[in-house]
Design a protein around this motif. Structure first.
Motif, PDB file in Angstrom:
ATOM      1  N   HIS A 312       0.811  -1.215   0.000  1.00 14.74           N
ATOM      2  CA  HIS A 312       0.000   0.000   0.000  1.00 14.74           C
ATOM      3  C   HIS A 312       0.847   1.269   0.000  1.00 14.74           C
ATOM      4  CE1 HIS A 312      -4.131  -1.541   0.575  1.00 14.74           C
ATOM      5  NE2 HIS A 312      -3.514  -2.580   1.079  1.00 14.74           N
ATOM      6  N   LYS A 313       1.894   1.277   0.801  1.00 13.98           N
ATOM      7  CA  LYS A 313       2.662   2.501   1.031  1.00 13.98           C
ATOM      8  C   LYS A 313       3.984   2.557   0.274  1.00 13.98           C
ATOM      9  CE  LYS A 313      -0.333   3.746   4.232  1.00 13.98           C
ATOM     10  NZ  LYS A 313      -1.266   4.872   4.030  1.00 13.98           N
ATOM     11  N   GLY A 314       4.373   1.455  -0.343  1.00 13.64           N
ATOM     12  CA  GLY A 314       5.680   1.413  -0.988  1.00 13.64           C
ATOM     13  C   GLY A 314       5.613   0.925  -2.420  1.00 13.64           C
ATOM     14  N   ILE A 315       6.766   0.545  -2.940  1.00 12.19           N
ATOM     15  CA  ILE A 315       6.872   0.053  -4.320  1.00 12.19           C
ATOM     16  C   ILE A 315       7.744  -1.199  -4.353  1.00 12.19           C
ATOM     17  CG2 ILE A 315       6.510   2.304  -5.383  1.00 12.19           C
ATOM     18  CD1 ILE A 315       9.530   2.528  -5.776  1.00 12.19           C
ATOM     19  N   ALA A 316       7.582  -1.977  -5.427  1.00  6.72           N
ATOM     20  CA  ALA A 316       8.381  -3.178  -5.668  1.00  6.72           C
ATOM     21  C   ALA A 316       9.307  -2.930  -6.848  1.00  6.72           C
ATOM     22  CB  ALA A 316       7.476  -4.375  -5.957  1.00  6.72           C
ATOM     23  N   VAL A 317      10.600  -3.190  -6.633  1.00  2.00           N
ATOM     24  CA  VAL A 317      11.626  -2.836  -7.620  1.00  2.00           C
ATOM     25  C   VAL A 317      12.476  -4.062  -7.970  1.00  2.00           C
ATOM     26  CG1 VAL A 317      13.761  -1.496  -7.925  1.00  2.00           C
ATOM     27  CG2 VAL A 317      11.730  -0.411  -6.931  1.00  2.00           C
ATOM     28  N   ASN A 318      12.780  -4.216  -9.240  1.00  2.00           N
ATOM     29  CA  ASN A 318      13.692  -5.250  -9.710  1.00  2.00           C
ATOM     30  C   ASN A 318      15.124  -4.818  -9.373  1.00  2.00           C
ATOM     31  OD1 ASN A 318      15.402  -6.942 -11.209  1.00  2.00           O
ATOM     32  ND2 ASN A 318      13.947  -7.133 -12.901  1.00  2.00           N
ATOM     33  N   PRO A 319      15.881  -5.597  -8.580  1.00  3.06           N
ATOM     34  CA  PRO A 319      17.215  -5.155  -8.170  1.00  3.06           C
ATOM     35  C   PRO A 319      18.218  -5.108  -9.317  1.00  3.06           C
ATOM     36  CG  PRO A 319      16.843  -7.418  -7.477  1.00  3.06           C
ATOM     37  CD  PRO A 319      15.525  -6.908  -8.004  1.00  3.06           C
ATOM     38  N   THR A 320      17.951  -5.823 -10.395  1.00  3.31           N
ATOM     39  CA  THR A 320      18.905  -5.811 -11.502  1.00  3.31           C
ATOM     40  C   THR A 320      18.751  -4.580 -12.382  1.00  3.31           C
ATOM     41  OG1 THR A 320      17.467  -7.018 -13.052  1.00  3.31           O
ATOM     42  CG2 THR A 320      18.852  -8.327 -11.567  1.00  3.31           C
ATOM     43  N   THR A 321      17.572  -3.935 -12.320  1.00  2.00           N
ATOM     44  CA  THR A 321      17.318  -2.772 -13.178  1.00  2.00           C
ATOM     45  C   THR A 321      17.012  -1.498 -12.403  1.00  2.00           C
ATOM     46  OG1 THR A 321      14.939  -3.241 -13.317  1.00  2.00           O
ATOM     47  CG2 THR A 321      16.381  -4.287 -14.974  1.00  2.00           C
ATOM     48  N   GLY A 322      16.535  -1.651 -11.147  1.00  3.41           N
ATOM     49  CA  GLY A 322      16.155  -0.487 -10.360  1.00  3.41           C
ATOM     50  C   GLY A 322      14.807   0.097 -10.727  1.00  3.41           C
ATOM     51  N   THR A 323      13.994  -0.646 -11.500  1.00  2.00           N
ATOM     52  CA  THR A 323      12.691  -0.158 -11.953  1.00  2.00           C
ATOM     53  C   THR A 323      11.557  -0.929 -11.299  1.00  2.00           C
ATOM     54  OG1 THR A 323      12.781  -1.670 -13.843  1.00  2.00           O
ATOM     55  CG2 THR A 323      13.595   0.571 -14.187  1.00  2.00           C
ATOM     56  N   ARG A 324      10.378  -0.290 -11.224  1.00  2.00           N
ATOM     57  CA  ARG A 324       9.189  -0.970 -10.702  1.00  2.00           C
ATOM     58  C   ARG A 324       8.798  -2.117 -11.615  1.00  2.00           C
ATOM     59  NH1 ARG A 324       4.438   2.504 -10.648  1.00  2.00           N
ATOM     60  NH2 ARG A 324       3.304   0.888  -9.495  1.00  2.00           N
ATOM     61  N   ILE A 325       8.113  -3.114 -11.025  1.00  8.26           N
ATOM     62  CA  ILE A 325       7.801  -4.314 -11.801  1.00  8.26           C
ATOM     63  C   ILE A 325       6.310  -4.581 -11.959  1.00  8.26           C
ATOM     64  CG2 ILE A 325       9.969  -5.440 -11.182  1.00  8.26           C
ATOM     65  CD1 ILE A 325       8.385  -7.096  -9.106  1.00  8.26           C
ATOM     66  N   MET A 326       5.428  -3.884 -11.180  1.00 15.84           N
ATOM     67  CA  MET A 326       4.018  -4.292 -11.202  1.00 15.84           C
ATOM     68  C   MET A 326       3.148  -3.277 -10.467  1.00 15.84           C
ATOM     69  SD  MET A 326       4.226  -7.289  -8.308  1.00 15.84           S
ATOM     70  CE  MET A 326       4.469  -6.876  -6.571  1.00 15.84           C
ATOM     71  N   ASP A 327       1.837  -3.480 -10.605  1.00 18.64           N
ATOM     72  CA  ASP A 327       0.864  -2.839  -9.720  1.00 18.64           C
ATOM     73  C   ASP A 327       0.936  -3.596  -8.395  1.00 18.64           C
ATOM     74  OD1 ASP A 327      -1.352  -2.131  -8.227  1.00 18.64           O
ATOM     75  OD2 ASP A 327      -2.839  -2.719  -9.722  1.00 18.64           O
ATOM     76  N   GLU A 328       1.458  -2.941  -7.388  1.00 15.22           N
ATOM     77  CA  GLU A 328       1.715  -3.618  -6.111  1.00 15.22           C
ATOM     78  C   GLU A 328       0.436  -4.072  -5.420  1.00 15.22           C
ATOM     79  OE1 GLU A 328       5.199  -0.965  -6.990  1.00 15.22           O
ATOM     80  OE2 GLU A 328       3.009  -0.717  -7.019  1.00 15.22           O
ATOM     81  N   ARG A 329      -0.709  -3.616  -5.887  1.00 12.54           N
ATOM     82  CA  ARG A 329      -1.979  -3.975  -5.255  1.00 12.54           C
ATOM     83  C   ARG A 329      -2.822  -4.897  -6.124  1.00 12.54           C
ATOM     84  NH1 ARG A 329      -4.610   1.490  -3.108  1.00 12.54           N
ATOM     85  NH2 ARG A 329      -6.134  -0.011  -2.313  1.00 12.54           N
ATOM     86  N   ALA A 330      -2.211  -5.519  -7.103  1.00 14.49           N
ATOM     87  CA  ALA A 330      -2.936  -6.443  -7.979  1.00 14.49           C
ATOM     88  C   ALA A 330      -3.163  -7.784  -7.270  1.00 14.49           C
ATOM     89  CB  ALA A 330      -2.167  -6.636  -9.286  1.00 14.49           C
ATOM     90  N   ASP A 331      -3.857  -8.698  -7.949  1.00 16.66           N
ATOM     91  CA  ASP A 331      -4.126 -10.006  -7.354  1.00 16.66           C
ATOM     92  C   ASP A 331      -2.866 -10.861  -7.325  1.00 16.66           C
ATOM     93  OD1 ASP A 331      -4.049 -11.974  -9.729  1.00 16.66           O
ATOM     94  OD2 ASP A 331      -5.428 -10.456 -10.467  1.00 16.66           O
TER      95      ASP A 331
END
Length: 504
Positions: A312-331
């Motif tokens: 809810h309050k943060g983000i999910a990041v791929n450590p190899t690229t430093g970019t977000r990977i998804m809608d963190e609130r998806a199923d």
């Protein structure tokens, strides 16, 4: 570990002694059943003591169905339910209404579930379950279950905040109180009773062969006895995620190296036994992973609680690229797929990082516990995070800046995430790593919408055989939404006793 092969071997031995009557023809079965020595007789036999088993037992007793006996093969009550996260989807619950959310309903919940099911859910059955949500919630309150005060949030895949959570963040809060209620009201519970076979009379189950005094996982322990069930047998035995041979057989694509959230006894023998007696299996290859799993702790763990903040309050990041990977609130299916796509060049997992603001959650037990147990870390800066987890720093900074811009505009053009709980990120941070764990079987035994187990040959119910909870297949389709396992198990306790009473 028991599996179908060992079960059939046992059945052959029992048949020689006249016990495995259901493996004979109908005529022979009737003759064999007449010769069975019954060591005990009850009205209703419930196999399994999790949410479904407890709710069925308590409500069957209240419906006046006679002597109710609950059998549990392990040494403690509760099964997977005792270690689950204690999330419970309840449309129109009192906290939700107090929050001003007045446009929710069981139908709204089912709408979300059918989207997650990707065309494979049982809408009629989901509706019947959702309509019992408030009854199940009130049953818990009446039994003394305490829920977190003023707590009701939106969890992955739901379009509204409708998930309450028990006080201690574990399903044990529910199963222990329902167990205590059952004991007070006359339900009989037995630990270390493992069902070895069904005793059938044609298409009707008469009783079960039980190994009394079983000590998991030693199959040589205990003694075999026969228990007759005059009004029915209810399978509330959960899934088979710990049966590695069966998992591999139904879903060879599932990474066998994945950890599992379930207790060691979740091996599915009762499902296989029912199949051997003609029960129809469905969706067996639909095995769900929990996208909140942590590679830094074993089993179910506390990552589920920590990630209730992170998603809810943060983000999910791929450590190899430093970019977000998804809608963190998806199923769960959407998130697990995105997480497991994060790989190093050699194919090994690149565990995504989930992080949020430390100062927004000072003193939060979910954080202090995770940091204490070293499945999360406190980081003073993005530089420290990049150095520890080998993340490209420039891109990590760009990702956080972009995210903060999205928060300011209340929109996420990358993944179309709902932004109502999103906050701007600023150091210091709480950081954890995630990797899915095998969590739930959407597949199991086909039942009608009232919980009667269906015969594969006739597509009609097997007389007096019922199922509740995770052991039922075909309800959730491709993905079960978070907080709906508790709902399904508890709600079936209101549906099944009515079916059994009508049949009896």
């Amino acid at each position: 570990m028991s599996n179908r092969r060992s079960f059939l071997k046992l059945s052959a031995g029992l048949a020689a002694g006249g016990l495995a009557a259901g493996l004979s023809s109908t005529a022979n079965a009737s003759e064999c059943v007449a010769d069975i020595k019954w060591h005990e007789e009850v009205d209703l036999l419930v196999i399994g003591s999790g949410f479904a088993g407890q709710s069925v037992a308590v409500n069957a007793n209240r419906e006046g169905l006679g002597k109710v006996l609950v059998l549990e093969k392990m040494q403690v009550i509760g099964g997977n339910s005792a270690i689950n996260g204690g999330w419970f989807a309840v449309p129109k619950n009192p906290v939700q209404l107090a929050q001003g959310i007045n446009d929710d309903s069981p139908a709204e919940l089912v709408k979300d579930q059918m989207i997650a099911a990707r065309g494979m859910g049982n809408e009629q059955m989901l509706t019947k379950i959702a309509n019992e949500a408030l009854n199940a919630y009130n049953m818990c309150l009446d039994a003394g279950v305490k829920f977190k005060k003023d707590f009701n949030i939106q969890v992955g895949g739901h379009n509204k905040a409708r998930a309450v959570r028990v006080e201690h963040g574990t399903g044990g809060d529910i199963v222990t109180k329902l167990y205590e209620a059952g004991v007070r009201e006359g339900v009989d519970y037995r630990l270390q009773y493992k069902v070895e076979d069904f005793i059938m009379n044609g298409n009707e189950i008469e009783g079960v062969v039980v190994r009394r005094g079983y000590r998991f996982p030693d199959e040589s322990t205990g003694e075999l006895i026969n228990i007759r069930a005059n009004k029915g047998v209810v399978l509330a035995t959960g899934g088979f995620t710990r049966n590695m041979e069966l998992r591999a057989a139904v879903d060879p694509s599932l990474d066998p190296s994945l950890d599992c959230t379930n207790h060691l006894g979740a091996t599915g023998e009762a499902t296989l036994t029912a199949m051997a007696h003609g029960a129809l299996p469905v969706h067996m290859n639909m095995i769900q992973t929990g996208h909140w799993g942590s590679p830094d702790e074993g089993g179910f763990g506390w990552s589920n609680a920590l990630l209730s903040i992170g998603w809810h309050k943060g983000i999910a990041v791929n450590p190899t690229t430093g970019t977000r990977i998804m809608d963190e609130r998806a199923d769960r299916l959407t998130c697990s797929t995105a997480i497991m796509a994060c790989r190093h060049k050699d194919g090994s997992p690149a565990y995504p990082l989930v992080f949020f603001n430390k100062n927004d959650h000072l003193g939060d037990a979910r954080v202090t516990r995770a940091v204490r147990d070293e499945m999360a870390w406190e980081m003073d800066s993005l530089e420290q995070m990049a150095d520890k987890f080998n993340v490209p720093l420039a891109q990590l900074k760009a990702t956080v800046k972009q995210w903060n811009d999205y928060v300011a505009k209340s929109e996420d053009p990358d993944f179309n995430r709902k932004m109502d709980t999103a906050v701007k990120l600023k150091a210091p941070f709480v950081v954890s790593r995630v990797w899915p764990k095998v969590h739930y079987c959407m597949g199991g035994l086909k039942t009608d919408i009232d919980g009667r187990v269906v015969n594969a040959r006739t597509m009609k119910p097997i007389k007096s055989l019922y199922a509740a909870g995770e052991v039922i297949g075909g309800v959730h389709g491709h993905a079960r939404l978070s907080s709906c396992a508790c709902l399904e198990g508890l709600a079936m306790g209101f549906i099944l006793p009515k079916s059994i009473k009508a049949d009896a």
